[in-house]
Design a protein around this motif. Structure first.
Motif, PDB file in Angstrom:
ATOM      1  N   THR A 151     -10.338 -19.890  -6.612  1.00  0.00           N
ATOM      2  CA  THR A 151     -11.495 -20.189  -7.458  1.00  0.00           C
ATOM      3  C   THR A 151     -11.931 -21.636  -7.311  1.00  0.00           C
ATOM      4  O   THR A 151     -13.120 -21.934  -7.154  1.00  0.00           O
ATOM      5  N   ARG A 152     -10.942 -22.540  -7.362  1.00  0.00           N
ATOM      6  CA  ARG A 152     -11.272 -23.960  -7.250  1.00  0.00           C
ATOM      7  C   ARG A 152     -10.064 -24.743  -6.780  1.00  0.00           C
ATOM      8  O   ARG A 152      -8.924 -24.433  -7.142  1.00  0.00           O
ATOM      9  N   ARG A 153     -10.335 -25.758  -5.957  1.00  0.00           N
ATOM     10  CA  ARG A 153      -9.314 -26.690  -5.515  1.00  0.00           C
ATOM     11  C   ARG A 153      -9.209 -27.845  -6.504  1.00  0.00           C
ATOM     12  O   ARG A 153     -10.213 -28.317  -7.038  1.00  0.00           O
ATOM     13  N   LEU A 154      -7.988 -28.317  -6.728  1.00  0.00           N
ATOM     14  CA  LEU A 154      -7.723 -29.374  -7.684  1.00  0.00           C
ATOM     15  C   LEU A 154      -7.438 -30.682  -6.959  1.00  0.00           C
ATOM     16  O   LEU A 154      -7.073 -30.691  -5.785  1.00  0.00           O
ATOM     17  N   SER A 155      -7.573 -31.786  -7.676  1.00  0.00           N
ATOM     18  CA  SER A 155      -7.322 -33.099  -7.087  1.00  0.00           C
ATOM     19  C   SER A 155      -6.276 -33.856  -7.888  1.00  0.00           C
ATOM     20  O   SER A 155      -6.039 -33.570  -9.074  1.00  0.00           O
ATOM     21  N   ASP A 156      -5.643 -34.818  -7.235  1.00  0.00           N
ATOM     22  CA  ASP A 156      -4.602 -35.612  -7.866  1.00  0.00           C
ATOM     23  C   ASP A 156      -5.143 -36.342  -9.091  1.00  0.00           C
ATOM     24  O   ASP A 156      -6.226 -36.931  -9.060  1.00  0.00           O
ATOM     25  N   THR A 166      -4.541 -28.119 -21.712  1.00  0.00           N
ATOM     26  CA  THR A 166      -4.731 -29.118 -20.670  1.00  0.00           C
ATOM     27  C   THR A 166      -3.589 -29.073 -19.660  1.00  0.00           C
ATOM     28  O   THR A 166      -2.417 -29.065 -20.030  1.00  0.00           O
ATOM     29  N   ILE A 167      -3.958 -29.048 -18.382  1.00  0.00           N
ATOM     30  CA  ILE A 167      -2.999 -29.083 -17.281  1.00  0.00           C
ATOM     31  C   ILE A 167      -3.256 -30.341 -16.469  1.00  0.00           C
ATOM     32  O   ILE A 167      -4.374 -30.572 -16.008  1.00  0.00           O
ATOM     33  N   GLU A 168      -2.239 -31.174 -16.317  1.00  0.00           N
ATOM     34  CA  GLU A 168      -2.362 -32.388 -15.522  1.00  0.00           C
ATOM     35  C   GLU A 168      -1.840 -32.123 -14.114  1.00  0.00           C
ATOM     36  O   GLU A 168      -0.789 -31.503 -13.942  1.00  0.00           O
ATOM     37  N   VAL A 169      -2.564 -32.605 -13.106  1.00  0.00           N
ATOM     38  CA  VAL A 169      -2.286 -32.300 -11.703  1.00  0.00           C
ATOM     39  C   VAL A 169      -1.743 -33.540 -10.992  1.00  0.00           C
ATOM     40  O   VAL A 169      -2.320 -34.625 -11.097  1.00  0.00           O
ATOM     41  N   PHE A 170      -0.644 -33.350 -10.238  1.00  0.00           N
ATOM     42  CA  PHE A 170      -0.059 -34.424  -9.439  1.00  0.00           C
ATOM     43  C   PHE A 170       0.097 -33.930  -8.003  1.00  0.00           C
ATOM     44  O   PHE A 170       0.841 -32.980  -7.744  1.00  0.00           O
ATOM     45  N   ALA A 177       0.832 -29.110   2.718  1.00  0.00           N
ATOM     46  CA  ALA A 177      -0.363 -29.944   2.572  1.00  0.00           C
ATOM     47  C   ALA A 177      -1.119 -29.679   1.277  1.00  0.00           C
ATOM     48  O   ALA A 177      -2.029 -30.437   0.933  1.00  0.00           O
ATOM     49  N   ASP A 178      -0.763 -28.611   0.563  1.00  0.00           N
ATOM     50  CA  ASP A 178      -1.440 -28.299  -0.698  1.00  0.00           C
ATOM     51  C   ASP A 178      -0.455 -28.228  -1.873  1.00  0.00           C
ATOM     52  O   ASP A 178      -0.732 -27.597  -2.886  1.00  0.00           O
ATOM     53  N   SER A 179       0.692 -28.891  -1.745  1.00  0.00           N
ATOM     54  CA  SER A 179       1.691 -28.859  -2.817  1.00  0.00           C
ATOM     55  C   SER A 179       1.296 -29.774  -3.972  1.00  0.00           C
ATOM     56  O   SER A 179       0.774 -30.871  -3.767  1.00  0.00           O
ATOM     57  N   ALA A 180       1.578 -29.310  -5.186  1.00  0.00           N
ATOM     58  CA  ALA A 180       1.285 -30.097  -6.383  1.00  0.00           C
ATOM     59  C   ALA A 180       2.319 -29.808  -7.454  1.00  0.00           C
ATOM     60  O   ALA A 180       2.985 -28.767  -7.448  1.00  0.00           O
TER      61      ALA A 180
END
Length: 259
Positions: A151-156, A166-170, A177-180
């Motif tokens: 659906t959507r790519r997330l950023s750091d 709320t979800i915080e992304v790291f 290459a797409d690990s978070a």
């Protein structure tokens, strides 16, 4: 020729599994408990026997509207463990609103096929260069992972709002290459970017299946620095194939030893 090709691929896969098993035995395995709860019941652990004796974890988390999200979805395309956990709470697959993939390996994504109405989120891809730097690849065509639409790519550093949760992304693009890692409800989810030993310590990503393990270790040390002042916010760390660890101290201790 095809038979020989498949035979060689099968042998290679078997050898990789053996190596991974040996690595896990050396490190020790923090056991997963299917149905266990974290964060005062806001997070529910589910586990499927994806590669016995290795289990694959998927984590249900509650949303404020009464629905649920998932961090990873396991290898089972029918998601039996996840659907069983939902049924115990009087819920069904239709109550899954969103799925966050910690990375795009199949043993973390295949269960998403059982939830076709869920939105799928994954870190934006980074192409790793030989010097360890990264650059975003160009996007061509529909964004899919093993045929599953993203659906959507997330950023750091992004803070994703899912129905009031709320979800915080790291970003941790060293294992893949797409690990978070994701932080929500006071739980820090690593996927396979880190692992838990039976001694209650943390270790970095496994040496196989990781595109740049040295980068992975640098990123974990950087994450420890980012979250050191917020240690009181993090009550558990959760992993892709091992049970959770309490607090963030094991990560901080590992980072101190690695410096």
């Amino acid at each position: 020729m095809k038979f020989l090709k498949y035979l060689l691929v099968g042998i290679a896969a078997l050898l990789l599994i053996v190596v991974l098993l040996v690595w896990l035995v050396i490190q020790g395995i923090q056991p997963l408990e299917d149905g266990a709860e974290l964060a005062n019941g806001n997070v529910i652990i589910t586990a499927d026997d994806c590669n016995w004796p290795i289990q694959c974890a998927a984590y249900l988390f509650r949303l404020r509207d009464g629905g649920f999200g998932l961090v990873d979805a396991g290898l089972d395309t029918e998601a039996k463990a996840i659907r069983a956990a939902l049924a115990r709470m009087g819920k069904s697959e239709d109550d899954i609103r969103a799925i966050l993939f910690t990375h795009a390996h199949g043993d973390h994504t295949e269960g998403a096929r059982a939830f076709p109405h869920a939105e799928i989120y994954l870190l934006e891809r980074v192409n790793l260069t030989p010097d360890g730097a990264g650059k975003r690849p160009s996007s061509e065509g529909p964004d899919t992972v093993h045929g599953i639409a993203v659906t959507r790519r997330l950023s750091d550093g992004e803070r994703l709002d899912l129905n009031g949760t709320t979800i915080e992304v790291f970003a941790l693009p060293g294992h893949t290459a797409d690990s978070a890692a994701f932080l929500l409800h006071g739980v820090l989810f690593f996927g396979d970017s880190a692992a838990a030993s039976s001694a209650g310590t943390i270790v970095s990503a496994p040496p196989i299946y990781s595109v740049d393990r040295e980068r992975n270790q640098r990123e974990l040390r950087a994450l420890a620095d980012r979250l050191r002042s917020r240690r009181n916010e993090i009550h558990h760390m959760a992993f892709g194939h091992q049970g959770p660890l309490a607090g963030i101290e094991p990560l901080l201790e590992w980072a101190a030893l690695e410096e």
